[in-house]
Scaffold this active site. Structure first.
Site, PDB file in Angstrom:
ATOM      1  N   HIS A 144      41.054  44.038  54.120  1.00 26.06           N
ATOM      2  CA  HIS A 144      42.713  44.287  53.642  1.00 26.06           C
ATOM      3  C   HIS A 144      43.163  43.262  54.532  1.00 26.06           C
ATOM      4  O   HIS A 144      42.962  43.630  55.448  1.00 26.06           O
ATOM      5  CB  HIS A 144      42.550  45.536  52.412  1.00 26.06           C
ATOM      6  CG  HIS A 144      44.081  45.629  52.570  1.00 26.06           C
ATOM      7  ND1 HIS A 144      44.482  44.800  50.995  1.00 26.06           N
ATOM      8  CD2 HIS A 144      45.282  46.163  52.615  1.00 26.06           C
ATOM      9  CE1 HIS A 144      45.594  45.061  51.448  1.00 26.06           C
ATOM     10  NE2 HIS A 144      46.295  46.272  51.886  1.00 26.06           N
ATOM     11  N   TYR A 154      32.598  27.680  46.026  1.00 30.72           N
ATOM     12  CA  TYR A 154      32.520  29.020  47.419  1.00 30.72           C
ATOM     13  C   TYR A 154      33.044  30.396  46.922  1.00 30.72           C
ATOM     14  O   TYR A 154      32.551  31.542  47.071  1.00 30.72           O
ATOM     15  CB  TYR A 154      33.020  28.685  48.255  1.00 30.72           C
ATOM     16  CG  TYR A 154      32.299  26.931  48.661  1.00 30.72           C
ATOM     17  CD1 TYR A 154      31.172  26.880  48.892  1.00 30.72           C
ATOM     18  CD2 TYR A 154      32.811  25.605  48.789  1.00 30.72           C
ATOM     19  CE1 TYR A 154      30.509  25.776  48.536  1.00 30.72           C
ATOM     20  CE2 TYR A 154      32.434  24.998  48.879  1.00 30.72           C
ATOM     21  CZ  TYR A 154      30.782  24.444  49.028  1.00 30.72           C
ATOM     22  OH  TYR A 154      30.632  23.346  49.477  1.00 30.72           O
ATOM     23  N   HIS A 169      47.577  41.339  55.145  1.00 30.81           N
ATOM     24  CA  HIS A 169      48.409  40.919  54.197  1.00 30.81           C
ATOM     25  C   HIS A 169      48.413  39.252  54.334  1.00 30.81           C
ATOM     26  O   HIS A 169      49.136  38.851  54.899  1.00 30.81           O
ATOM     27  CB  HIS A 169      49.453  41.148  54.783  1.00 30.81           C
ATOM     28  CG  HIS A 169      49.832  42.805  54.722  1.00 30.81           C
ATOM     29  ND1 HIS A 169      49.758  44.097  55.189  1.00 30.81           N
ATOM     30  CD2 HIS A 169      48.433  44.176  53.538  1.00 30.81           C
ATOM     31  CE1 HIS A 169      49.779  45.496  55.093  1.00 30.81           C
ATOM     32  NE2 HIS A 169      48.895  45.421  53.908  1.00 30.81           N
TER      33      HIS A 169
HETATM   34 ZN   LIG Z   1      48.244  46.839  52.880  1.00 27.12          ZN
END
Ligand SMILES: [Zn+2]
Length: 142
Positions: free
Chosen positions: A19, A46, A21
């Protein structure tokens, strides 16, 4: 944690969940014309080969258990989701695969932003279908 658990619970082959940001993906997620079912436009092969279709989920407060419910609602049909106003989440068979895939997601989001306001030649539906068949890409339709 609810977010990562939801991926592991619904994707039997997921050995890693990453994950970020990341700047470009977040920027693309907050635009008014962002497409929920196909967050990434068909610019290169891709992204499809590594991510399949990426679902844009609405904004959730970080840590909200509802994020896990939203991912579980996809029933393992997506290996990557984008949380609006937050960042992408990608599952892969191992850490290297998941990292490579999330880097591709960010690169594709950057390309999409670079091309905004222009009329680029995207991959055609037939070209996308060919990739899905040849690479056995999961193509959830929920
Ligand atoms: Zn986050």
């Amino acid at each position: 944690m609810p977010l990562h658990s939801a991926f592991y619970d619904t994707r039997a082959r997921a050995g890693a969940v990453v994950h970020l940001h990341s700047c470009h993906a977040v920027a693309l997620s907050v635009l008014p014309d962002a497409v929920a079912e196909d967050f990434l436009p068909p610019i290169t092969p891709y992204a499809f080969m590594q991510l399949g279709r990426v679902r844009l989920l609405p904004y959730f407060r970080p840590g909200d258990p509802a994020i896990g419910d939203a991912v579980r609602g996809l029933a393992g049909k997506r290996s990557a989701v984008m949380l609006a106003n937050h960042g992408p989440v990608v599952a892969g068979r191992d850490v290297e695969a998941a990292c490579n895939a999330i880097e591709e997601l960010e690169a594709t989001a950057r390309l999409a932003l670079l091309l905004r306001g222009q009329t680029p030649n995207m991959l055609t539906p037939a070209q996308v279908d060919e990739l899905v068949k040849i690479h056995d890409i999961a193509w959830g339709d929920e």
